[in-house]
Write a protein that holds these residues in place. Structure first.
Motif, PDB file in Angstrom:
ATOM      1  N   LEU A 184       0.719  -1.364  -0.190  1.00  0.00           N
ATOM      2  CA  LEU A 184      -0.032   0.089  -0.033  1.00  0.00           C
ATOM      3  C   LEU A 184       0.964   1.255   0.039  1.00  0.00           C
ATOM      4  O   LEU A 184       0.539   2.196  -0.916  1.00  0.00           O
ATOM      5  N   PHE A 185       1.922   1.254   0.678  1.00  0.00           N
ATOM      6  CA  PHE A 185       2.847   2.413   0.840  1.00  0.00           C
ATOM      7  C   PHE A 185       3.306   2.333  -0.437  1.00  0.00           C
ATOM      8  O   PHE A 185       3.619   3.687  -0.793  1.00  0.00           O
ATOM      9  N   ASP A 186       4.000   1.578  -0.891  1.00  0.00           N
ATOM     10  CA  ASP A 186       4.586   1.644  -2.298  1.00  0.00           C
ATOM     11  C   ASP A 186       3.904   2.140  -3.479  1.00  0.00           C
ATOM     12  O   ASP A 186       4.316   3.134  -4.101  1.00  0.00           O
ATOM     13  N   GLU A 187       2.693   1.689  -3.392  1.00  0.00           N
ATOM     14  CA  GLU A 187       1.540   2.066  -4.373  1.00  0.00           C
ATOM     15  C   GLU A 187       1.095   3.523  -4.421  1.00  0.00           C
ATOM     16  O   GLU A 187       1.239   4.425  -5.225  1.00  0.00           O
ATOM     17  N   SER A 188       1.255   4.070  -3.042  1.00  0.00           N
ATOM     18  CA  SER A 188       0.871   5.384  -2.825  1.00  0.00           C
ATOM     19  C   SER A 188       2.202   6.495  -3.356  1.00  0.00           C
ATOM     20  O   SER A 188       1.956   7.398  -3.853  1.00  0.00           O
ATOM     21  N   MET A 189       3.318   6.029  -3.106  1.00  0.00           N
ATOM     22  CA  MET A 189       4.638   6.548  -3.567  1.00  0.00           C
ATOM     23  C   MET A 189       4.490   6.477  -4.997  1.00  0.00           C
ATOM     24  O   MET A 189       4.695   7.418  -5.592  1.00  0.00           O
ATOM     25  N   ASP A 190       4.190   5.469  -5.595  1.00  0.00           N
ATOM     26  CA  ASP A 190       4.198   5.210  -6.968  1.00  0.00           C
ATOM     27  C   ASP A 190       3.074   6.166  -7.647  1.00  0.00           C
ATOM     28  O   ASP A 190       3.657   6.971  -8.641  1.00  0.00           O
ATOM     29  N   ARG A 236       5.328  12.394 -12.942  1.00  0.00           N
ATOM     30  CA  ARG A 236       6.128  12.178 -14.304  1.00  0.00           C
ATOM     31  C   ARG A 236       5.262  12.461 -15.466  1.00  0.00           C
ATOM     32  O   ARG A 236       5.466  13.234 -16.555  1.00  0.00           O
ATOM     33  N   GLY A 237       3.786  12.361 -15.335  1.00  0.00           N
ATOM     34  CA  GLY A 237       2.945  12.423 -16.237  1.00  0.00           C
ATOM     35  C   GLY A 237       2.484  13.977 -16.513  1.00  0.00           C
ATOM     36  O   GLY A 237       2.745  14.530 -17.717  1.00  0.00           O
ATOM     37  N   PHE A 285       1.111  22.665 -11.793  1.00  0.00           N
ATOM     38  CA  PHE A 285       2.255  22.457 -12.461  1.00  0.00           C
ATOM     39  C   PHE A 285       3.751  23.355 -12.412  1.00  0.00           C
ATOM     40  O   PHE A 285       4.679  23.056 -12.759  1.00  0.00           O
ATOM     41  N   ILE A 286       3.473  24.601 -11.950  1.00  0.00           N
ATOM     42  CA  ILE A 286       4.656  25.435 -11.752  1.00  0.00           C
ATOM     43  C   ILE A 286       5.548  24.818 -10.832  1.00  0.00           C
ATOM     44  O   ILE A 286       6.855  24.847 -11.262  1.00  0.00           O
ATOM     45  N   PRO A 287       5.319  24.463  -9.653  1.00  0.00           N
ATOM     46  CA  PRO A 287       6.264  23.761  -8.867  1.00  0.00           C
ATOM     47  C   PRO A 287       6.937  22.462  -9.582  1.00  0.00           C
ATOM     48  O   PRO A 287       8.078  22.367  -9.245  1.00  0.00           O
ATOM     49  N   ILE A 288       6.304  21.789 -10.290  1.00  0.00           N
ATOM     50  CA  ILE A 288       6.770  20.653 -10.844  1.00  0.00           C
ATOM     51  C   ILE A 288       7.942  21.068 -11.810  1.00  0.00           C
ATOM     52  O   ILE A 288       8.830  20.383 -11.971  1.00  0.00           O
ATOM     53  N   ALA A 289       7.311  22.086 -12.862  1.00  0.00           N
ATOM     54  CA  ALA A 289       8.152  22.816 -13.731  1.00  0.00           C
ATOM     55  C   ALA A 289       9.620  23.307 -12.935  1.00  0.00           C
ATOM     56  O   ALA A 289      10.573  23.270 -13.375  1.00  0.00           O
ATOM     57  N   GLU A 290       9.507  23.946 -11.958  1.00  0.00           N
ATOM     58  CA  GLU A 290      10.267  24.625 -11.146  1.00  0.00           C
ATOM     59  C   GLU A 290      11.353  23.454 -10.481  1.00  0.00           C
ATOM     60  O   GLU A 290      12.463  23.821 -10.510  1.00  0.00           O
ATOM     61  N   GLU A 291      11.061  22.361 -10.412  1.00  0.00           N
ATOM     62  CA  GLU A 291      12.007  21.251  -9.881  1.00  0.00           C
ATOM     63  C   GLU A 291      12.815  20.557 -11.120  1.00  0.00           C
ATOM     64  O   GLU A 291      13.646  19.782 -10.947  1.00  0.00           O
ATOM     65  N   SER A 292      12.538  21.048 -12.255  1.00  0.00           N
ATOM     66  CA  SER A 292      13.298  20.583 -13.423  1.00  0.00           C
ATOM     67  C   SER A 292      13.615  22.057 -14.419  1.00  0.00           C
ATOM     68  O   SER A 292      13.143  23.028 -14.136  1.00  0.00           O
TER      69      SER A 292
END
Ligand code: C2E
Ligand code: CA
Ligand code: CA
Ligand code: CA
Length: 274
Positions: free
Chosen positions: A11-17, A24-25, A76-83
């Motif tokens: 369960l823990f792994d799946e929520s991380m995934d 990624r999407g 999406f800005i924070p995600i763009a900001e990390e890359s």
């Protein structure tokens, strides 16, 4: 039947995934968003307190995905900001905001820059190029940065801001009051305006603390010769309270939601009766 221990781990792994998959999407989609024409801009007027005229517009990016519909910039800005995606996205925003502005001179356009964009090598040269390419004056661009962008390497940030201001760009400190900065330690930064974060404006009518914070930001900010833009103004009561408190500029749903460029263009000449 699955063993409990194993189930818990899975369960823990799946929520991380799932978190990673969503990220990624979004990252993958964002890479193609520009080419697919999924990005657009909206503009929200910033009005002067006294004459209630539009002095500028804040550009806000919109992403309408073909697969999932609109996704908020807060996602999406924070995600763009990390890359490194933030650079391509930011370049798109800047170029398009300036192009729109060139078509209706008289107001400035206020563009958001994330900390990573601001810390980019030769940020000043980059911005200058963009303004030259669009054929507008530096004074028609307001650069919005947050406290996070300037406090980590504050000497270097102070130098960058000084150079930008020398060139004639306007500089606004966004979401003011939410970071670690105090009015005391912003003295060393070349700024034109402080944008008081929406959370304080929102709390003004309900909590004495918020009202006190708003009053002291306005009071001391003006003593430092800064314009004070109150963000997230939604009600007539807030307009009156902010006028009395001495905010020089107001922005929020009370005046207008962010709107597409053609609607904003008509607003550029309008006056808001209050
Ligand atoms: P922000 O820079 O603080 O922008 C103001 C946000 O408050 C905008 O949300 C705006 O639509 C919203 N807003 C304006 N007036 C009101 C009001 O009266 N009430 C309420 N409840 N909200 C109001 P938006 O467009 O969803 O943007 C969210 C954040 O995403 C922005 O916060 C900014 O940090 C970031 N962002 C948006 N566009 C860009 C961009 O082009 N570049 C970068 N780096 N960040 C951007
Ligand atoms: Ca902003
Ligand atoms: Ca803000
Ligand atoms: Ca904000």
């Amino acid at each position: 039947a699955k063993r409990v221990g194993k189930g818990v781990v899975r369960l823990f792994d799946e929520s991380m995934d799932e978190g990673v998959r969503v990220r990624r999407g979004i990252e993958g989609g964002l890479k193609q968003a520009i080419d697919r024409g999924e990005l657009s801009l909206e503009f929200q007027p910033i009005v002067s307190r006294d004459r209630i005229e539009v002095v500028g517009f804040e550009a806000l990016v919109r992403w309408n995905t073909s697969d999932f519909g609109p996704i908020s910039p807060s996602t999406f800005i924070p995600i763009a900001e990390e890359s490194n995606l933030i650079h391509e996205l930011g370049d798109w925003v800047l170029a398009n905001a300036l192009t729109e502005l060139a078509a209706w001179p008289g107001q400035y356009v206020s563009v958001n820059f994330s900390p990573r964009q601001f810390r980019r090598t030769n940020f000043v040269g980059h911005i200058t190029q963009a303004v030259l390419a669009a054929g507008i004056e530096p004074s028609q661009l307001q650069i919005e940065i947050t406290e996070t962008a300037i406090f980590d390497d504050s000497d270097r940030a102070a130098e960058t801001l000084y150079k930008l201001r020398q060139m004639g760009f306007r500089i606004a400190l966004d979401d003011f009051g939410t970071g670690y900065s105090s009015l005391y330690n912003i003295r060393k930064f070349a700024l034109d305006s402080l944008k008081i974060d929406r959370s304080f404006i929102d709390g003004m009518g309900r909590e004495r603390e918020s009202a006190a914070i708003v009053h002291s930001i306005i009071h001391l900010g003006r003593a430092l010769g800064l314009e004070i833009i109150a963000e997230g103004v939604e009600t007539e009561a807030q307009v009156q309270a902010l006028r009395i408190a001495g905010a020089s500029h107001l922005q929020g749903f009370y005046f207008s939601h962010p709107v597409p460029a053609d609607v904003a263009r008509d607003m550029a000449v309008a006056r808001f009766a209050t």
